[in-house]
Design a protein around this motif. Sequence first.
Motif, mmCIF file in Angstrom:
data_model
loop_
_atom_site.group_PDB
_atom_site.id
_atom_site.type_symbol
_atom_site.label_atom_id
_atom_site.label_comp_id
_atom_site.label_asym_id
_atom_site.label_seq_id
_atom_site.Cartn_x
_atom_site.Cartn_y
_atom_site.Cartn_z
ATOM 1 N N LYS A 1 -74.846 -5.746 -45.564
ATOM 2 C CA LYS A 1 -74.584 -5.316 -44.084
ATOM 3 C C LYS A 1 -74.090 -4.141 -44.353
ATOM 4 C CE LYS A 1 -74.430 -7.459 -41.012
ATOM 5 N NZ LYS A 1 -75.555 -7.953 -39.981
ATOM 6 N N LEU A 2 -74.540 -3.092 -43.018
ATOM 7 C CA LEU A 2 -74.068 -1.731 -43.429
ATOM 8 C C LEU A 2 -72.785 -1.541 -42.636
ATOM 9 C CD1 LEU A 2 -75.140 1.223 -43.584
ATOM 10 C CD2 LEU A 2 -76.082 1.311 -41.371
ATOM 11 N N GLY A 3 -72.088 -0.729 -43.187
ATOM 12 C CA GLY A 3 -70.613 -0.713 -42.377
ATOM 13 C C GLY A 3 -69.991 0.614 -43.288
ATOM 14 N N PHE A 4 -69.479 1.395 -42.542
ATOM 15 C CA PHE A 4 -68.849 2.599 -43.060
ATOM 16 C C PHE A 4 -67.503 3.223 -41.999
ATOM 17 C CE2 PHE A 4 -72.525 4.416 -41.246
ATOM 18 C CZ PHE A 4 -71.977 5.469 -40.408
ATOM 19 N N GLY A 5 -66.621 3.580 -42.702
ATOM 20 C CA GLY A 5 -65.315 4.236 -41.948
ATOM 21 C C GLY A 5 -64.473 4.754 -42.980
ATOM 22 N N THR A 6 -63.290 5.113 -42.509
ATOM 23 C CA THR A 6 -62.090 5.808 -43.144
ATOM 24 C C THR A 6 -60.988 5.190 -43.228
ATOM 25 O OG1 THR A 6 -63.196 7.868 -42.660
ATOM 26 C CG2 THR A 6 -60.985 7.980 -43.501
ATOM 27 N N GLN B 1 -84.518 -10.949 -44.603
ATOM 28 C CA GLN B 1 -83.896 -12.112 -44.702
ATOM 29 C C GLN B 1 -84.754 -13.142 -45.383
ATOM 30 O OE1 GLN B 1 -83.252 -14.529 -40.896
ATOM 31 N NE2 GLN B 1 -81.159 -14.632 -41.546
ATOM 32 N N THR B 2 -83.962 -13.723 -46.352
ATOM 33 C CA THR B 2 -84.611 -14.726 -47.105
ATOM 34 C C THR B 2 -84.311 -16.000 -46.586
ATOM 35 O OG1 THR B 2 -82.676 -15.010 -48.570
ATOM 36 C CG2 THR B 2 -84.233 -13.690 -49.417
ATOM 37 N N ALA B 3 -84.654 -17.175 -47.153
ATOM 38 C CA ALA B 3 -84.569 -18.531 -46.478
ATOM 39 C C ALA B 3 -83.260 -19.094 -46.780
ATOM 40 C CB ALA B 3 -85.710 -19.696 -46.984
ATOM 41 N N PHE B 4 -82.567 -18.595 -47.890
ATOM 42 C CA PHE B 4 -81.441 -19.108 -48.121
ATOM 43 C C PHE B 4 -80.214 -18.230 -47.479
ATOM 44 C CE2 PHE B 4 -77.585 -17.787 -50.708
ATOM 45 C CZ PHE B 4 -77.045 -18.829 -50.933
ATOM 46 N N GLN B 5 -80.480 -16.944 -47.200
ATOM 47 C CA GLN B 5 -79.697 -16.207 -46.427
ATOM 48 C C GLN B 5 -79.813 -16.942 -44.791
ATOM 49 O OE1 GLN B 5 -81.487 -12.272 -46.876
ATOM 50 N NE2 GLN B 5 -80.148 -11.702 -48.528
ATOM 51 N N LYS B 6 -80.872 -17.157 -44.328
ATOM 52 C CA LYS B 6 -81.038 -17.963 -42.981
ATOM 53 C C LYS B 6 -80.023 -18.955 -42.982
ATOM 54 C CE LYS B 6 -84.078 -18.954 -39.395
ATOM 55 N NZ LYS B 6 -85.697 -19.137 -39.007
ATOM 56 N N SER B 7 -79.933 -19.773 -44.149
ATOM 57 C CA SER B 7 -79.299 -21.050 -43.988
ATOM 58 C C SER B 7 -77.844 -20.826 -44.002
ATOM 59 C CB SER B 7 -79.644 -21.926 -45.334
ATOM 60 O OG SER B 7 -79.252 -21.320 -46.637
ATOM 61 N N VAL B 8 -77.553 -19.786 -44.561
ATOM 62 C CA VAL B 8 -76.039 -19.359 -44.477
ATOM 63 C C VAL B 8 -75.739 -18.408 -43.404
ATOM 64 C CG1 VAL B 8 -75.571 -19.947 -46.966
ATOM 65 C CG2 VAL B 8 -76.269 -17.728 -46.483
ATOM 66 N N ASN B 9 -76.647 -18.066 -42.562
ATOM 67 C CA ASN B 9 -76.391 -17.216 -41.505
ATOM 68 C C ASN B 9 -76.093 -15.880 -41.606
ATOM 69 O OD1 ASN B 9 -76.490 -17.030 -38.536
ATOM 70 N ND2 ASN B 9 -74.167 -17.091 -38.358
ATOM 71 N N ILE B 10 -76.948 -15.398 -42.604
ATOM 72 C CA ILE B 10 -76.740 -13.853 -43.155
ATOM 73 C C ILE B 10 -78.084 -13.178 -42.477
ATOM 74 C CG2 ILE B 10 -76.731 -12.138 -44.725
ATOM 75 C CD1 ILE B 10 -75.529 -13.832 -46.508
ATOM 76 N N ASP B 11 -77.620 -12.028 -41.694
ATOM 77 C CA ASP B 11 -78.621 -11.121 -40.869
ATOM 78 C C ASP B 11 -78.716 -10.035 -41.366
ATOM 79 O OD1 ASP B 11 -80.733 -10.207 -39.359
ATOM 80 O OD2 ASP B 11 -79.436 -10.234 -37.686
ATOM 81 N N PRO B 12 -79.490 -9.515 -42.550
ATOM 82 C CA PRO B 12 -79.199 -8.325 -43.261
ATOM 83 C C PRO B 12 -79.563 -7.304 -42.456
ATOM 84 C CG PRO B 12 -81.107 -9.509 -44.400
ATOM 85 C CD PRO B 12 -80.732 -10.334 -43.042
#
Length: 524
Positions: A472-477, A492-503
């Motif tokens: 996941k993209l994120g940046f700050g200070t 997104q891989t099948a595994f990522q989809k199964s654990v609800n990761i949306d890259p």
Amino acid sequence: MAEETDRRIVAELAARGYNADREAITLIAGTPDPEDAIERAVETVSADALKVTGEQLRGLFEDERRDASPRRDANDSPSRASNPPVSPAKTDDEATNSAETVPVEAEVDTSAMGDGRVPVESGRQLVEILGDITGQSTGTGEYSDFVTVFRDRYERLAGKLRRRVNHRPADAIQSMPGGGNAEMIGMVNDIRSTASGHWLIELEDTTGVFPCLVMKDREIADLVNELVYDEVIAVRGTLADDAGILFTDEIFFPDVPHTHKPNTADRHVQAALISDVHVGSQEFAADAWSRFADWLHTEEAQSVEYLLLAGDMVEGVGVYPNQDEELSIIDIYEQYEAFAEYLKEVPGDLEIVMIPGNHDAVRLAEPQPAFDEELREIMSAHDARITGNPSTVTIEGVSVLMYHGMSLDEIIADLPEEKASYDDPQKAMYHLLKKRHVAPKYGGKMRIAPEERDYLVIDEVPDVFHTGHVHKLGFGTYHNVTAINSGCWQEQTAFQKSVNIDPDVGYAPIVDLDTLDVTARKFT
């Protein structure tokens, strides 16, 4: 003009299938006809070479560089140009700090460096690497090793907290009379709620364990939600009448000082921070990578001189269930060979620094040593600087703490969503800075290798904190520290989809090292 010439040389050599080191580029650029020099350089190197080096070209261009050197008059002083320089002469201090005065190849005596400092030759400035476990591992997995590493963690973080409280050891507090004030520094041994909804925290130091009660109606009760096992904190409060418990009024973390002033480069120069390339996966975003590499060759990217990769160069093998069904390359070494080919697409004059991640072929337990010699040889074309996970890399005077980010899963799982989430990975990074440790919790999904010292403690405050892992993209200070999680290069891989990761795919955060401003460029 010199930078433009250098980039043209790099592009011409890349078009012929070669990378080049900084000395080779400088030698070619110093000839009267760089275009002709490129052709002769390519003819000189062997057909199976991947890189043109200065060592190969020194003899070839030595006479031309001598002829092209400034002419000297009878007094052996350089003849003056018809137009004198407009800029005033630099003072000694200015000359010392000027990037223009740094030699192309700095002579560095590495034998004199201690404390895990690894100086690296650079065409611009000395690049210094700190905190690298590579070659320093001594742990055997014995119980005594774990005692040693946790004691080291406690002592080093307690040293930062002693400025905040007047610490009394647990055994000394146990002998104090009831009703008095007490302050203690300890490692979080247990956290549980009472039947009345209050919080009971057990703190452990080198002398014993002492219970601390946080009342549910106190403001600091919200801080209890930020605590994880094994982190080091300090408390201040009042002992119960029987001195058996401390009613806690304040909680302190090692934290980054609010007054922290980050270092910046003394010229306009940029670094691209990326991670989680995952070559070998069927979902590797090859087109996005090529667009990124092409952009690095453009005029717009001429100030990007550094590329920092925070782990997971390849997809790996056997990392998660049924992973083999999602691989485009089955063999782990062939994955690294493919990654090396993709890396050749970026300009050859970039300074590259790489650390491993949990998908890479190194030990999974942190701290992770750098890639072994066989993998280094596979990825040798760009002469990348390869170090362990985590490591602090100082470039242009700016310190960058590079950590792949396995512990972010634990932080996000343990803290409330408003304090840390996958959608805002930088918030989880803030908590690691606050705890001054990149992986405070032992156990769970984290594997910690016991060493003589805890390489995961954040001793010195970095200017930039760079992680990956969560895709996941994120940046700050946070307290003037720039925190960046750089997304990934894998759909997104099948595994990522199964654990609800949306890259977040195909992003390259670009850091202006002279201002620490961040721009996230997207290449998908």
